[in-house]
Write an enzyme that holds these catalytic residues in place. Structure first.
Site, PDB file in Angstrom:
ATOM      1  N   PRO A  32     -10.287  70.173  46.777  1.00  0.00           N
ATOM      2  CA  PRO A  32     -10.052  70.090  45.332  1.00  0.00           C
ATOM      3  C   PRO A  32     -10.530  68.779  44.724  1.00  0.00           C
ATOM      4  O   PRO A  32     -10.428  67.724  45.345  1.00  0.00           O
ATOM      5  CB  PRO A  32      -8.525  70.193  45.198  1.00  0.00           C
ATOM      6  CG  PRO A  32      -7.976  70.434  46.551  1.00  0.00           C
ATOM      7  CD  PRO A  32      -9.047  70.218  47.557  1.00  0.00           C
ATOM      8  N   ASP A  33     -11.069  68.864  43.532  1.00  0.00           N
ATOM      9  CA  ASP A  33     -11.485  67.676  42.777  1.00  0.00           C
ATOM     10  C   ASP A  33     -10.239  67.042  42.166  1.00  0.00           C
ATOM     11  O   ASP A  33      -9.522  67.677  41.412  1.00  0.00           O
ATOM     12  CB  ASP A  33     -12.464  68.111  41.679  1.00  0.00           C
ATOM     13  CG  ASP A  33     -12.909  66.947  40.803  1.00  0.00           C
ATOM     14  OD1 ASP A  33     -12.350  65.839  40.931  1.00  0.00           O
ATOM     15  OD2 ASP A  33     -13.818  67.163  39.995  1.00  0.00           O
ATOM     16  N   PHE A  34     -10.028  65.781  42.500  1.00  0.00           N
ATOM     17  CA  PHE A  34      -8.865  65.054  41.995  1.00  0.00           C
ATOM     18  C   PHE A  34      -8.666  65.215  40.488  1.00  0.00           C
ATOM     19  O   PHE A  34      -7.564  65.306  40.004  1.00  0.00           O
ATOM     20  CB  PHE A  34      -9.037  63.556  42.251  1.00  0.00           C
ATOM     21  CG  PHE A  34      -8.614  63.117  43.606  1.00  0.00           C
ATOM     22  CD1 PHE A  34      -8.129  61.845  43.793  1.00  0.00           C
ATOM     23  CD2 PHE A  34      -8.712  63.967  44.680  1.00  0.00           C
ATOM     24  CE1 PHE A  34      -7.737  61.424  45.041  1.00  0.00           C
ATOM     25  CE2 PHE A  34      -8.325  63.560  45.938  1.00  0.00           C
ATOM     26  CZ  PHE A  34      -7.838  62.279  46.124  1.00  0.00           C
ATOM     27  N   ARG A  35      -9.750  65.178  39.751  1.00  0.00           N
ATOM     28  CA  ARG A  35      -9.603  65.056  38.307  1.00  0.00           C
ATOM     29  C   ARG A  35      -9.911  66.333  37.534  1.00  0.00           C
ATOM     30  O   ARG A  35      -9.863  66.332  36.316  1.00  0.00           O
ATOM     31  CB  ARG A  35     -10.500  63.921  37.788  1.00  0.00           C
ATOM     32  CG  ARG A  35      -9.992  62.576  38.229  1.00  0.00           C
ATOM     33  CD  ARG A  35     -10.873  61.440  37.795  1.00  0.00           C
ATOM     34  NE  ARG A  35     -10.321  60.188  38.260  1.00  0.00           N
ATOM     35  CZ  ARG A  35     -10.498  59.709  39.476  1.00  0.00           C
ATOM     36  NH1 ARG A  35     -11.222  60.362  40.341  1.00  0.00           N
ATOM     37  NH2 ARG A  35      -9.940  58.563  39.828  1.00  0.00           N
ATOM     38  N   ASN A 103     -16.118  59.922  47.901  1.00  0.00           N
ATOM     39  CA  ASN A 103     -15.192  60.794  48.623  1.00  0.00           C
ATOM     40  C   ASN A 103     -14.702  60.138  49.904  1.00  0.00           C
ATOM     41  O   ASN A 103     -15.377  59.297  50.488  1.00  0.00           O
ATOM     42  CB  ASN A 103     -15.875  62.128  48.944  1.00  0.00           C
ATOM     43  CG  ASN A 103     -16.337  62.828  47.675  1.00  0.00           C
ATOM     44  OD1 ASN A 103     -15.709  62.698  46.636  1.00  0.00           O
ATOM     45  ND2 ASN A 103     -17.444  63.546  47.759  1.00  0.00           N
ATOM     46  N   ASP A 105     -13.455  62.095  52.523  1.00  0.00           N
ATOM     47  CA  ASP A 105     -13.244  63.202  53.454  1.00  0.00           C
ATOM     48  C   ASP A 105     -14.128  63.178  54.696  1.00  0.00           C
ATOM     49  O   ASP A 105     -13.994  64.033  55.573  1.00  0.00           O
ATOM     50  CB  ASP A 105     -13.432  64.541  52.726  1.00  0.00           C
ATOM     51  CG  ASP A 105     -14.738  64.589  51.932  1.00  0.00           C
ATOM     52  OD1 ASP A 105     -15.783  64.190  52.475  1.00  0.00           O
ATOM     53  OD2 ASP A 105     -14.699  65.021  50.767  1.00  0.00           O
ATOM     54  N   HIS A 120     -14.532  54.427  48.629  1.00  0.00           N
ATOM     55  CA  HIS A 120     -13.070  54.534  48.595  1.00  0.00           C
ATOM     56  C   HIS A 120     -12.458  54.712  49.979  1.00  0.00           C
ATOM     57  O   HIS A 120     -11.305  55.118  50.109  1.00  0.00           O
ATOM     58  CB  HIS A 120     -12.652  55.685  47.661  1.00  0.00           C
ATOM     59  CG  HIS A 120     -13.014  55.433  46.230  1.00  0.00           C
ATOM     60  ND1 HIS A 120     -13.169  56.420  45.297  1.00  0.00           N
ATOM     61  CD2 HIS A 120     -13.272  54.277  45.573  1.00  0.00           C
ATOM     62  CE1 HIS A 120     -13.504  55.889  44.127  1.00  0.00           C
ATOM     63  NE2 HIS A 120     -13.583  54.589  44.280  1.00  0.00           N
TER      64      HIS A 120
END
Ligand code: ZN
Length: 240
Positions: A32-35, A103, A105, A120
């Protein structure tokens, strides 16, 4: 010549490409996209995600932090998609010099990419806040791990090597990303709205020939770009 043909032509003719990617690169792997509207930031929790994913919250409510972190940010079961795979291929061929990603991940490395600047951080790394010993993902995401994982050497609390709110980015990662971007001939910026720091600042360092933006929606930088493609990344990269 349509946009995809133009994209292919630029990629074929360029041997110093840098890719800058945001959440949109991973959404096609199911992350899922955080925003986004249906993303993490609009889901119900006791605290807003921005609060839980902050340094202060990690220090004061470590157990609650880990509950959320394991529940929402455990992406180790996800697999790279066609974009990750094609980027790794381009690096193998010597055409792509670096991936810069927002990302955490680890999917670029899972696809085989070697030079990846993770602005990040990564869920694949964790470290002891006291003695800096590193631990793998199983130490945090494993089934039999403690609610608050601690260091086997010194007992210190383990922290994921991801950049939380209130924390600065890693200097070495940022300077590496800036160097790659400023030396690139072609910069592909994809899956990011470019409104969030540090994306907006970093692409200003680009001095090369071809700036390519691939995004579902328009961005503030569209006018600066040589080529803008408003399509899903998978649709574009599968044709390379
Ligand atoms: Zn330790």
């Amino acid at each position: 010549m349509n946009e995809i043909e133009e994209f292919k032509k630029i990629i074929e003719s360029s041997d110093n490409i840098v890719f800058f990617g945001g959440a949109g690169v991973s959404t096609e792997s199911g992350i899922p996209d955080f925003r986004s509207k249906d993303g993490l930031y609009n889901q119900k929790y006791d605290y807003p995600p921005e609060t839980i994913l902050s340094h202060t919250f990690f220090v004061n409510y470590t157990k609650e932090f880990y509950k959320f972190y394991r529940d929402k940010l455990n992406a180790i079961k996800y697999e790279p998609n066609i974009t990750h795979i094609k980027l790794a291929e381009l690096e193998n061929k010597g055409k792509l010099k670096a991936v810069v990603t927002q990302n955490i991940d680890g999917l670029h490395q899972k696809a085989g990419s070697k030079k990846v600047y993770e602005l990040h951080g990564s869920i694949y790394r964790n470290y002891c806040t006291k003695c800096k010993t590193f631990y793998g993902p199983e130490y945090v995401f494993g089934e039999d791990t403690a609610e608050i994982p601690t260091c086997t050497k010194c007992g210190g609390i383990i922290k994921p090597d991801v950049v939380l709110y209130e924390e600065g980015l890693d200097d070495e990662v940022v300077s590496g990303a800036i160097k790659a971007i400023s030396e690139a001939e072609t910069l592909i910026v994809a899956g990011t709205s470019l409104t969030v720091y540090p994306a907006s600042g970093l692409i200003r360092y680009f001095r090369g020939k071809n700036l390519i933006l691939i995004n579902r929606d328009s961005t503030p930088y569209d006018r600066m770009a040589n080529l803008v493609i408003n399509d899903s990344l998978g649709n574009v990269f599968k044709l390379l």
